[in-house]
Design a protein around this motif. Structure first.
Motif, mmCIF file in Angstrom:
data_model
loop_
_atom_site.group_PDB
_atom_site.id
_atom_site.type_symbol
_atom_site.label_atom_id
_atom_site.label_comp_id
_atom_site.label_asym_id
_atom_site.label_seq_id
_atom_site.Cartn_x
_atom_site.Cartn_y
_atom_site.Cartn_z
ATOM 1 N N SER A 254 7.359 30.871 15.459
ATOM 2 C CA SER A 254 7.194 31.140 13.921
ATOM 3 C C SER A 254 6.726 29.948 13.429
ATOM 4 O O SER A 254 5.934 30.215 12.432
ATOM 5 C CB SER A 254 8.472 31.643 13.086
ATOM 6 N N PRO A 293 7.721 30.504 7.128
ATOM 7 C CA PRO A 293 7.660 31.562 7.975
ATOM 8 C C PRO A 293 8.970 31.485 8.874
ATOM 9 O O PRO A 293 9.301 32.525 9.210
ATOM 10 C CB PRO A 293 6.229 31.683 8.719
ATOM 11 N N THR A 294 9.161 30.432 9.067
ATOM 12 C CA THR A 294 10.664 30.260 10.117
ATOM 13 C C THR A 294 11.744 30.768 9.307
ATOM 14 O O THR A 294 12.605 31.117 9.779
ATOM 15 C CB THR A 294 10.787 28.764 10.527
ATOM 16 N N VAL A 297 12.998 34.022 9.802
ATOM 17 C CA VAL A 297 13.295 34.485 11.216
ATOM 18 C C VAL A 297 14.688 33.955 11.450
ATOM 19 O O VAL A 297 15.367 34.579 12.075
ATOM 20 C CB VAL A 297 12.311 33.865 12.079
#
Length: 309
Positions: A254, A293-294, A297
């Protein structure tokens, strides 16, 4: 820590004058330096490390002393990131995404995510998007659809993804969850830099980020998986090492995709950095590219592995 300390972007070629500097040592016919070009990191590593360490101290101190202060730090980073993004869109593409509703809504989104969780974040996201639509109505209708589309994208890309960081913080062991999230992202990027700089020969995505290599991706995955196994075993309540392996793998993937995603945006805009606020790093958005974006996750995997806390 505001993002990883290093990155493996290729340095921009130096501009030379038409008249060569004859006082400088010239390479031999064999290529100089034994025919091997000296590798460069492409950035001022001393400044990058200094700024990174300084940011790290501020982030870690706020994280483990007062949670509310850390929420404020995240909200401030979101507002600055939105300012950088909307400024570059206006300068390079003449896209007028309204900053005021984005900044107010983005800060509110972070607070709502911390106080009310995912439900609060979604409600704040919807209200921010509505505010963008209404605010833009005060200007001429030309390019209305383009501007509000960019505004909604900015609201999702920066503050909404950042809400997952404060949602991690809301758990009982929230500071450690956020610390692991930051640590793994930094280690992933550092592993990509170290291995890619030393062994990288095969380009990963040359049209997007020429400096990134497949070897660097392997380094990112390897470093992050080892760090993830240790972190889940020793830092997260009820965590297990094998969960850390999966967490590290997901973080490396990610973070790399996030870095490539912002590289796409910057190439479309024709710029190298989103800003110049952080010496050796660029702007705030240049530090958030892997983190944003991590965050969802890591939040999701931690909820699956050890619960919401």
């Amino acid at each position: 820590m505001g993002g990883p300390l290093f990155r493996d972007d290729a340095p921009e070629p130096e501009r030379h004058s038409a008249r060569p500097d004859r006082s400088a040592p010239q390479p031999s016919a064999a290529g100089g330096n034994g025919g091997r070009a000296k590798k460069s990191a492409g950035r001022n590593l001393r400044a990058a490390i200094g700024v990174g360490v300084g940011l790290g101290v501020v982030i870690i101190a706020s994280l483990f002393i007062v949670k509310a202060v850390f929420v404020g730090v995240v909200a401030a980073a979101v507002v600055v990131g939105l300012w950088e993004l909307t400024s570059r869109l206006a300068e390079r593409k003449e896209i007028r995404a309204p900053l005021v509703p984005l900044a107010v809504g983005g800060a509110a989104m972070v607070v709502a995510g911390y106080v009310r969780g995912a439900e609060g974040a979604w409600v704040a996201m919807a209200l921010t998007a509505l505010a963008v639509l209404v605010w833009r109505m005060t200007e001429p209708p030309e390019n209305y659809l383009r501007d509000v589309t960019a505004g909604v994208f900015a609201a999702f890309y920066v503050p909404f993804l950042a809400t997952f960081v404060v949602m991690m913080l809301a758990a009982g062991d929230g500071p450690w969850r956020v610390f692991v999230f930051l640590l793994l992202t930094v280690i992933s990027d550092t592993g990509a830099y170290a291995v890619g700089w030393r062994f990288g020969t095969h380009k990963l995505a040359p049209r997007i980020s020429p400096g990134k290599t497949r070897e660097g991706l392997v380094g990112a995955i390897s470093f992050a998986m080892v760090a993830g196994a240790l972190s889940m075993e020793f830092l997260i309540d009820d965590g297990h090492w094998w969960q850390g392996l999966l967490l590290g793998l997901a973080v490396a993937v990610s973070a790399t995709l996030g870095d490539l995603g912002e590289s796409m945006i910057k190439r479309d805009l024709g710029i190298k950095d989103m800003g110049k606020l952080l010496p050796g790093h660029g702007g705030i958005m240049d530090r958030l590219d892997s983190l944003l974006p991590t965050a969802p996750v890591v939040w999701l995997l931690l909820v699956v592995f050890v619960g919401s806390g």
